[in-house]
Design an enzyme around this catalytic site. Structure first.
Site, short mmCIF file in Angstrom:
data_model
loop_
_atom_site.label_atom_id
_atom_site.label_comp_id
_atom_site.label_asym_id
_atom_site.label_seq_id
_atom_site.Cartn_x
_atom_site.Cartn_y
_atom_site.Cartn_z
N ASP A 76 -1.84 -1.10 -3.71
CA ASP A 76 -2.14 -0.32 -4.92
C ASP A 76 -1.02 -0.44 -5.94
O ASP A 76 0.02 -1.06 -5.68
CB ASP A 76 -2.43 1.15 -4.55
CG ASP A 76 -1.40 1.73 -3.60
OD1 ASP A 76 -0.20 1.43 -3.79
OD2 ASP A 76 -1.79 2.46 -2.67
N ASP A 105 0.86 -1.19 0.00
CA ASP A 105 0.00 0.00 0.00
C ASP A 105 0.89 1.24 0.00
O ASP A 105 1.68 1.43 0.91
CB ASP A 105 -0.89 -0.04 1.25
CG ASP A 105 -1.67 1.24 1.44
OD1 ASP A 105 -1.88 1.97 0.44
OD2 ASP A 105 -2.09 1.51 2.59
N ASP A 132 -10.60 -15.81 -16.39
CA ASP A 132 -11.26 -16.18 -15.14
C ASP A 132 -12.53 -16.99 -15.38
O ASP A 132 -13.39 -16.58 -16.17
CB ASP A 132 -11.63 -14.89 -14.39
CG ASP A 132 -12.27 -15.17 -13.06
OD1 ASP A 132 -11.58 -15.68 -12.17
OD2 ASP A 132 -13.48 -14.89 -12.89
N HIS A 184 -4.56 -17.18 -5.15
CA HIS A 184 -5.37 -16.32 -4.28
C HIS A 184 -6.68 -16.98 -3.86
O HIS A 184 -7.43 -16.41 -3.08
CB HIS A 184 -5.67 -15.01 -5.01
CG HIS A 184 -6.57 -15.24 -6.19
ND1 HIS A 184 -6.16 -15.93 -7.31
CD2 HIS A 184 -7.86 -14.92 -6.40
CE1 HIS A 184 -7.17 -16.02 -8.17
NE2 HIS A 184 -8.22 -15.40 -7.64
N ASP A 185 -7.00 -18.15 -4.41
CA ASP A 185 -8.22 -18.85 -4.02
C ASP A 185 -7.93 -20.01 -3.07
O ASP A 185 -8.81 -20.85 -2.82
CB ASP A 185 -8.94 -19.40 -5.26
CG ASP A 185 -9.52 -18.30 -6.13
OD1 ASP A 185 -9.90 -17.25 -5.59
OD2 ASP A 185 -9.60 -18.50 -7.37
N ASP A 216 -5.78 -10.50 -15.59
CA ASP A 216 -6.97 -11.30 -15.41
C ASP A 216 -8.07 -10.75 -16.31
O ASP A 216 -8.25 -9.54 -16.38
CB ASP A 216 -7.43 -11.16 -13.95
CG ASP A 216 -7.66 -12.48 -13.29
OD1 ASP A 216 -8.55 -13.22 -13.75
OD2 ASP A 216 -6.97 -12.78 -12.30
N GLU A 253 -8.66 -20.49 -16.67
CA GLU A 253 -8.83 -21.00 -15.31
C GLU A 253 -9.78 -22.18 -15.38
O GLU A 253 -10.91 -22.05 -15.86
CB GLU A 253 -9.42 -19.93 -14.39
CG GLU A 253 -9.37 -20.41 -12.94
CD GLU A 253 -10.41 -19.80 -12.03
OE1 GLU A 253 -10.27 -19.97 -10.81
OE2 GLU A 253 -11.35 -19.17 -12.51
C1 GLC Z 1 -12.21 -17.27 -10.10
C2 GLC Z 1 -11.29 -16.39 -9.30
C3 GLC Z 1 -11.91 -16.15 -7.97
C4 GLC Z 1 -13.23 -15.45 -8.17
C5 GLC Z 1 -14.13 -16.22 -9.11
C6 GLC Z 1 -15.26 -15.37 -9.59
O1 GLC Z 1 -12.34 -18.53 -9.55
O2 GLC Z 1 -10.02 -16.96 -9.23
O3 GLC Z 1 -11.08 -15.40 -7.12
O4 GLC Z 1 -13.87 -15.29 -6.94
O5 GLC Z 1 -13.45 -16.65 -10.27
O6 GLC Z 1 -14.79 -14.39 -10.47
#
Ligand code: GLC
Length: 560
Positions: free
Chosen positions: A43, A35, A214, A334-335, A112, A268
């Site tokens: 940011d 940040d 995504d 991140h998931d 993304d 993804e």
């Molecule tokens: C993908 C992303 C996740 C998001 C989901 C909805 O799985 O990696 O973080 O919540 O899509 O966009």
């Protein structure tokens, strides 16, 4: 004779030579990285201030989670303007400076692309919901209420698990596979598709180097909305993924955008089978470059997991992709909760070695490594105990759901402290100061208390730190094309503690020995005498027995 990095290779291997196969991807979660302006939220200027750190890792590609304008119901995965930057993250000028700064350092940028759904605050949706006659009505999926209730669809993030949301404005339901604030776009509408390709061109023209698509396996739906047979939930993906026309859309996207730029593309999710995954990425199909399959990250459980299962998953995927197609290799993102807490051992005794061992796997396996920020420090789950610790819409809504349906809330919190996505989203630990040097304000999510000992500053000073080990690993991968292009072969298959494999390319063989357990382990693998140790996670290699979580990577040359 064709040569790659001086190695003699076949014509077929030479044709398959691609920069994105050689890439080492480092994923940055911008909200939690750094940040700059003190509002507690990471940011773009923050990332810019850390460009030299990123460069020092040796990684070659950054994948940035969404930075577009967003009301942040799902941390940027709900986009309200695809051509602008989220206020909290900065401005387009900041973005341009970031891209320039990366390129000056020889690092590429993958963005993304979130187009299974938009935000409900996107002007398209605002228009779409305003009237049944709006020209934007068909940008989304609507079911008029006079027809009764629509056939049930599950929503991943909804409080009631209901994928249809009633909207009184036009007396109709709209579809949302994720939260109510993430209405699904209607890909059958050619206007939606061409609007998406325009967005992609906008970013590609700026010079970005790739897209991560995504939730793309979900975009195509059967819009006759059949009622699914009882028990379909158990086969969720079979009903949700790879719907009609998905490949037509991808071929169109490829011909209109992807093939016109030197960009990489990664989907993804990889459908339900190897055949599905191949259909997404085989080069001759002209769709995407690489598949990102979830089978491995789904394995860990709080009590541990079976290494045989893990080896089986990676080995099967590798053999299915030996000759065609290409895979992303990852154990965290991140998931997911933290790498070392899920796949390794985050106790004080074993955190460092097990984290290094896991990094060794990701950087030596065949496929493009995707490595998540913070894992290079061996960052751990923060130990959240209360619902108020969490920020993720998925957790907050599921908690409410269980509250409303009389579920066991303590059990849920227990589960989440191991597996929730927020475990991997706590601020990057830069130093031992309050807030870990992430922010001078109050961070949007709690800082892991262990930042006082686990942080970049401390690890910079320590030549044997996870951080410095990761840098060495990256160099080893870059200096050894066998780790990119070499064939993978599993050894000692039934060993429950040791994951051993070779990578072979030209006359080079790399031997990877990884003890995934907290106990000493032996392996039937005999590395030939004269082998050179490329890297190991203990100070000295001694004897044939692997110490807890020991990783050794050797190289040998085939006799001429
Ligand atoms: C993908 C992303 C996740 C998001 C989901 C909805 O799985 O990696 O973080 O919540 O899509 O966009």
């Amino acid at each position: 004779m064709n040569r790659i990095y001086g190695q003699a290779v076949s014509q077929r291997e030479a044709e398959q030579h691609k920069w994105w196969k050689e890439a080492i991807v480092y994923q940055i979660y911008p909200r939690s990285f750094k940040d700059n302006d003190g509002d507690g939220i990471g940011d773009l200027k923050g990332i810019i201030s850390k460009l030299d750190y990123i460069k020092s890792l040796g990684v070659t590609v950054i994948w940035l989670n969404p930075i577009y304008r967003s009301p942040n119901d799902d941390n940027g995965y709900d986009v309200s303007d695809y051509r602008d930057i989220m206020k909290e993250f900065g401005t387009m000028a900041d973005f341009d400076a970031l891209l320039k700064g990366l390129h000056e350092r020889g690092i590429k940028l993958v963005m993304d692309l979130v187009v299974n759904h938009s935000s409900d605050e996107h002007p398209w949706f605002q228009q779409s919901r305003s009237s049944r006659n709006s020209p934007y009505r068909n940008y989304y999926h609507w079911w008029d209420a006079e027809r009764g209730k629509p056939p049930y669809r599950y929503s991943l993030f909804d409080v009631n698990h209901d994928g249809w949301r009633y909207d009184s404005l036009t007396n109709a339901y709209y579809l949302h596979y994720f939260s109510r604030k993430q209405p699904d776009l209607n890909w059958e509408n050619p206007q939606v598709r061409s609007a998406v390709y325009d967005i992609m061109r906008f970013w590609a023209d700026k010079g970005i180097d790739g897209f991560r698509l995504d939730a793309f396996q979900f975009v195509a739906k059967d819009t006759t909305w059949p009622v699914w047979p009882a028990g379909w939930e158990k086969h969720f993906m079979q009903y949700y993924a790879m719907g009609p026309h998905l490949h037509d859309y991808l071929k169109e996207m490829n011909s209109q955008v992807l093939s016109r730029y030197d960009v990489m593309s990664v989907a993804e999710g990889a459908g339900n089978s190897f055949a599905d995954a191949h259909a997404l990425v085989d080069a001759d199909r002209k769709e995407l470059n690489m598949a990102y399959a979830f089978d491995a990250v789904d394995i860990p459980r709080p009590g541990g997991y079976s290494l045989l299962t893990l080896k089986g998953v990676f080995t099967r995927w590798d053999s299915a992709f030996r000759d065609k197609g290409w895979l992303a290799i990852f154990l965290a993102n991140h998931d997911q909760a933290r790498l070392v807490s899920r796949f390794g051992n985050d106790s004080p005794e074993f955190r460092v070695v097990s984290s290094k061992m896991l990094s060794t796997f990701v950087l030596t396996m065949r496929g493009t490594p995707f490595y998540y920020n913070g894992d290079e420090l061996g960052m751990t789950n923060p130990g959240f105990r209360q619902i108020s610790d969490y920020r993720d819409v998925a957790v907050l809504n599921e908690y409410k759901h269980r509250q409303q349906t009389g579920g066991d809330l303590n059990a849920y919190l227990e589960e989440m402290s191991f597996g929730a996505r927020d475990n991997g989203r706590t601020p990057m630990q830069w130093d031992a100061t309050p807030n870990a040097g992430f922010s001078t304000g109050t961070p949007w999510i709690g800082v892991n208390p262990n930042h006082t000992t686990i942080n970049v500053a401390a690890q910079e000073r320590d030549s044997s730190s996870c951080l410095n080990y990761f840098r060495r690993l990256v160099r080893v991968r870059k200096n050894n094309p066998v780790l990119v292009y070499g064939a993978y072969k599993l050894l000692d298959r039934d060993n429950r503690q040791v994951y051993a494999f070779t990578r072979t390319f030209g006359d080079r063989i790399v031997w990877v020995l990884l003890n995934f357990s907290a106990l000493p382990a032996t392996t039937a693998v005999r590395v030939p005498g004269g082998a050179v140790l490329l890297i190991g996670n203990y100070a000295r290699v001694s004897g044939a027995t692997l110490r807890p979580y020991e990783a050794r990577v050797y190289e040998t040359q085939m006799p001429r």
